[in-house]
Write an enzyme that holds these catalytic residues in place. Structure first.
Site: not given
Ligand SMILES: CCCCCCCCCC/C=C\CCCCC/C=C/C(=O)SCCNC(=O)CCNC(=O)[C@H](O)C(C)(C)COP(=O)(O)OP(=O)(O)OC[C@H]1O[C@@H](n2cnc3c(N)ncnc32)[C@H](O)[C@@H]1OP(=O)(O)O
Ligand SMILES: Cc1cc2nc3c(=O)[nH]c(=O)nc-3n(C[C@H](O)[C@H](O)[C@H](O)COP(=O)(O)OP(=O)(O)OC[C@H]3O[C@@H](n4cnc5c(N)ncnc54)[C@H](O)[C@@H]3O)c2cc1C
Length: 643
Positions: A115, A117-118, A157, A290, A310, A313, A404
């Protein structure tokens, strides 16, 4: 209690069977992982993943069993992204034809997906992504391009070395017009020899925090140099591009493009309790073994678990593990419901589900990451040893606060939902998790009636306190926001308060789900009574920790807050006799815990001693480097005593 924790007898049996399958197979040995270099570590993970896939097929494991198997193998790897993000993205955003073509290939792992995206320059701000997908009408293709360094895909990833395909998020451009960010299925590597396809630059982004944990994952960088893909590889459930280059949007809301994130956030909430319970199990078992101080007449010293500090916490973390387990279960049912609705084109509950998954993801991951570190400290110095299992667990878990959806960014999404709910109050009755905001008048007017510490042992009193605190904080923010001419400016200015109000709202959800669970679903009175104690500990611990909110909103008096704390101390004494039973109920095997301190048999000291001798430095008395760098210092004769 094991059944209550697992959710049902069947669920317990499945997870128990898979835990034993992994623990009894030498291929899944993991104690030596921290000693391996990156390349060996990575190859070892590839070997385990391949063997797991063989087991899944040979033993014809169900989807549920396969998930547990991967969970107990306990090594992040490319299959996580494939199953948890690539496949769900196609399921949620693909058309019927796209699903028919791609899902069978993915489900049999003839292709492996990630996936993407970032980017280097943008993660949270999805609309700010820079990768472009420009439609070429002549060839009926999209041209994928990385126009800047910051547009390099960064983090996905499995992408660096393994994935053959990716869902790539890019700006759709037709005839020079930007039509928003969309997902595209892009092949990355040859299915013949695995080499990157022409026009692609692919690599690993480098070592991550902790050694043997997330470095088993090949998080990647990807750049496109005008790479062409067929038009039908844009995921087109939400919007379509015709071969004439016409852009059309179906009546499915755009937000569905973010659907995969809702799905994974739900999984992350469900998984938080696994990580926290693991740490709590280690710290609880070790706290019983312990002993420090308190010996009388030559008798044994005090078990550290008997110190009130303890307990204060540790036990809230134990209670939190149960709370997160139940809220994860609840969120899963909410998600299954919304998924069915979305398939039937009913989008009415999507905003609430998005707010719940975003907020609970932030709440549970932050508390779990902090909780693991607290458990490490609860184990004193020995907690710092890799053999305690806690440092690696922390390093593995802590990125969940960022991936996420960065936690603060997620809480701000909850705030948007709450502000919208409040501003609609006059004409739209809030439902579900926001229903309490429809009862603002009593919640703002009535104050807490508690008079004794005993009065706090009442679910209604607790629920009302959490509702009143959240309602007062949310309404307060709404009133202050109304004073700004520009709502966006107001939102930014008040964002600190809004995040706090969102946390209060999410804590209300966790507390009320715990209470509901006790009301409806616990088999056996003994189990129920014990869980009631944990439920009160969870709620009153939060109340004590955030008493500033409860006092500042005027719902509680200082006296009532101190009565809650008094009750909390009494509750700790009730948890103590069952502490070991509570953690044994997680059914974590020694293999899974991978911790000398958390051993089921409590045989900590001999095993700690034994583990130390396995360190490569102990292979010989005189190690490499001593002759070269230490002996010369010892042998030199300087005139000065000090340098
Ligand atoms: C021992 C046990 C250990 C356990 C380990 C834990 C892990 C286990 C998990 C296993 C599963 C998977 C393994 C995966 C490993 C991790 C891999 C990681 C992957 C990634 O990170 S992928 C990349 C993820 N990126 C993000 O999450 C980006 C975050 N940003 C956003 O989501 C959005 O841009 C936003 C929410 C910040 C929105 O930005 P903004 O620009 O303001 O919004 P718009 O795009 O304009 O949209 C606005 C409207 O849309 C609504 N909205 C936003 N998001 C959603 C959504 N997801 N669904 C529905 N609606 C959504 C938003 O509310 C606005 O609505 P409105 O117009 O106000 O009505
Ligand atoms: C282990 C790991 C695995 C990942 N796997 C994937 C993957 O498989 N696919 C993928 O696409 N991505 C992946 N990512 C990326 C991940 O989804 C992003 O790092 C995550 O969404 C956070 O975004 P960023 O790094 O841009 O943080 P930033 O947004 O740059 O955050 C930096 C700081 O800015 C602050 N900030 C940002 N925006 C705002 C705001 N609007 N208001 C106030 N504060 C704000 C945050 O709170 C934070 O303190 C992974 C990341 C990690 C660490």
């Amino acid at each position: 209690m094991k059944v209550a924790w697992a959710g049902s007898r069947e669920a317990f049996q499945v997870s128990d069977r898979m835990a034993k399958l992994v623990a009894n197979d030498p291929v899944f040995e993991k104690f030596s992982k921290p000693m391996l270099g990156r390349k060996e570590l990575f190859k070892n993970t590839l070997r385990k993943a391949a063997y797991a896939w063989k087991l899944i097929n040979d033993l014809r494991l169900t989807e549920e069993e396969a998930k547990w198997l991967r969970h107990y193998i306990d090594e992040p790897n490319y299959t996580d992204l494939h199953w948890e993000m690539f496949v769900p993205a196609i399921e949620g955003q693909g058309t019927k034809e796209q699903k028919k073509k791609w899902l069978p290939l993915a489900q049999t792992m003839q292709i492996i997906g990630t996936y993407a995206q970032t980017e280097l320059g943008h993660g949270s701000n999805v609309q700010g992504l820079e990768t472009t997908a420009t439609f070429d009408r002549q060839t009926d293709e999209f041209v994928m391009h990385s126009p800047t360094l910051t547009s390099s895909k960064w983090w996905p990833g499995g992408m660096a070395k393994v994935a053959t395909h990716a869902i790539v998020y890019a700006r759709l451009i037709i005839d020079g017009l930007f039509h928003g960010v969309h997902g595209f299925i892009v092949q990355l590597r040859s299915l013949e020899d695995h080499s990157p396809l022409p026009g692609l630059t692919l690599g690993d982004i480098g070592m991550k925090f902790g050694h043997g944990t997330y470095n088993t994952m090949d998080n990647g960088v990807l750049r496109f140099d005008h790479v062409r893909i067929p038009r039908n590889q844009m995921l087109m459930r939400v919007s379509q591009v015709t071969k004439e280059g016409k852009y059309a949007q179906s009546d499915v809301p755009r937000q569905l493009l973010y659907g995969t994130m809702v799905s994974v956030r739900q999984t992350i909430v469900a998984d938080a309790s696994k990580a926290l319970s693991r740490a709590v199990c280690i710290a609880t078992r070790y706290s019983v073994v312990r002993r420090q101080f308190g010996s009388r007449n030559g008798g044994p010293e005090t078990q550290v678990i008997d110190y009130k500090t303890q307990q204060s916490r540790l036990f809230p973390l134990l209670a939190s593990a149960y709370a997160f387990r139940f809220v994860g279960e609840w969120l899963k049912s909410l998600y299954i419901d919304v998924k069915q609705r979305l398939e039937a084109n009913d989008f009415s509950t999507l905003p609430e589900t998005h707010a719940c998954t975003a907020g609970l993801k932030a709440l549970t991951t932050a508390a779990t990451a902090d909780g693991i570190e607290e458990c490490r400290k609860l184990c004193g110095g020995h907690g710092y040893l890799i053999s305690s299992g806690l440092p690696e667990l922390f390093a593995f878990y802590v990125p969940a606060c960022s991936y996420e959806g960065e936690n603060v960014v997620m809480m701000l999404q909850v705030a948007r939902f709450l502000v919208k709910t409040v501003s609609n109050l006059g004409y739209k009755q809030p439902v579900g998790t926001a229903a309490y905001l429809g009862r603002v008048t009593p919640l703002l007017q009535n104050n807490c009636a508690v008079q004794t510490a005993e009065d706090w042992l009442n679910p209604d009193a607790i629920l009302e306190a959490f509702e009143a605190r959240a309602a007062r904080m949310v309404i307060g923010c709404g009133e202050r926001l109304a004073m700004f001419e520009n709502p966006e400016e107001g939102f930014a200015e008040l964002s600190i308060d809004l995040v706090e109000a969102s946390l209060a709202h999410c804590q209300l959800i966790t507390v009320s789900v715990f209470i509901q669970k006790l009301n409806h679903e616990i088999p056996g009175n003994g189990v129920k009574r014990s869980l009631e104690v944990l439920c009160y500990v969870y709620a009153l611990f939060l109340l004590h920790k955030h008493q500033g909110d409860f006092l500042a909103t005027g719902y509680l008096t200082p006296k009532q807050a101190s009565l809650a704390n008094e009750q909390l101390r009494t509750l700790y004494s009730k948890v103590r006799p069952n502490a070991i039973a509570f953690v044994d109920s997680f059914n974590h095997m020694d293999h899974y815990l991978c911790s000398v301190l958390g051993r089921y048999d409590g045989n900590v000291y001999p095993k700690l001693y034994e583990a130390a001798w396995k360190d490569p430095l102990n292979d010989s008395d005189i190690v490499d480097g001593i002759q070269q760098y230490v002996q010369p210092i010892l042998k030199q004769k300087l005139h000065y005593a000090k340098l």
